[in-house]
Design an enzyme around this catalytic site. Structure first.
Site, mmCIF file in Angstrom:
data_model
loop_
_atom_site.group_PDB
_atom_site.id
_atom_site.type_symbol
_atom_site.label_atom_id
_atom_site.label_comp_id
_atom_site.label_asym_id
_atom_site.label_seq_id
_atom_site.Cartn_x
_atom_site.Cartn_y
_atom_site.Cartn_z
ATOM 1 N N GLU A 23 0.846 -1.195 0.000
ATOM 2 C CA GLU A 23 0.000 0.000 0.000
ATOM 3 C C GLU A 23 0.880 1.244 0.000
ATOM 4 O OE1 GLU A 23 -3.301 0.353 -0.020
ATOM 5 O OE2 GLU A 23 -4.130 -1.570 0.690
ATOM 6 N N HIS A 62 -4.004 -2.807 -8.016
ATOM 7 C CA HIS A 62 -5.254 -3.386 -7.521
ATOM 8 C C HIS A 62 -6.347 -3.257 -8.577
ATOM 9 C CE1 HIS A 62 -8.016 -3.890 -3.732
ATOM 10 N NE2 HIS A 62 -8.013 -4.939 -4.502
HETATM 11 ZN ZN LIG Z 1 -6.209 -1.690 -3.020
#
Ligand SMILES: [Zn+2]
Length: 185
Positions: free
Chosen positions: A123, A159
């Site tokens: 992330e 993602h």
């Molecule tokens: Zn994500």
């Protein structure tokens, strides 16, 4: 991370010299699963605000969901990622690499579903409408190199690539060419 020290992934799945804040949101990978995919994400909590403790709080089930209107929708979520890269490039690990972090959700990559089984999730602290910082690209490239040296990672995806229509991160400001250039350097 001590300057000049070479980061490695230990037998415990932890990156040397990287602060580790254990997330309970992980489990065993399926038997025989190999780490073959790296998934790049972006998150900020509240959305678009950087530097606070709430991303780590979410990943460790300590988020006060009454603290912001947006957080009501996060109540009961059990999610995590292996690594978090803050705006200043600081790296934190939340899940050992050998464990399955819960970052991808319903996902498919090259015909294979359940990407969490065979991926590592990173992330970046960020938002869809904001460019990422140079320090973030540098840290991302450096942990990517370390992970590729340790695991048979064939692919790197966003993602949004593995959950199209459902997820938009890391978003239009993530500069894939810049990232790949750094990796090649
Ligand atoms: Zn994500």
């Amino acid at each position: 991370m001590v300057a000049g020290a070479r980061m490695v992934i230990g037998a415990d799945g932890l990156a040397s010299g990287v602060p580790y804040i254990p997330s309970p949101n992980c489990d065993d990978r399926p038997p025989g699963a190999r780490v073959e995919l790296l998934v790049v994400h972006a998150i900020s909590l509240p959305p678009g605000e950087f530097g606070g403790p709430d991303v780590v709080a979410l990943f460790t089930n300590r988020l006060d969901t009454s603290a912001h209107p947006y957080y009501a929708g996060l109540a009961g979520l059990r999610v995590s990622a292996h690594f978090l890269v803050r705006r200043d490039g600081a790296l934190t690990q939340l899940v050992p690499c050998g464990r399955r972090a819960w970052h991808a959700g319903a996902s498919t990559w090259r015909g294979r579903s359940r990407c969490n089984d065979f991926s590592i999730g990173i992330e970046l602290e960020g938002a869809d409408d904001t460019p990422f910082e140079a320090e973030q690209y540098a840290t991302l490239a450096s942990i990517t190199r370390v992970l590729r040296a340790h695991y048979p990672i064939d692919d790197i995806a966003g993602h949004s690539d593995i959950a199209p229509g459902r997820k938009s991160d890391p978003g239009p400001h993530f500069d894939w060419a810049r990232y790949r250039t750094l990796l090649g350097a």
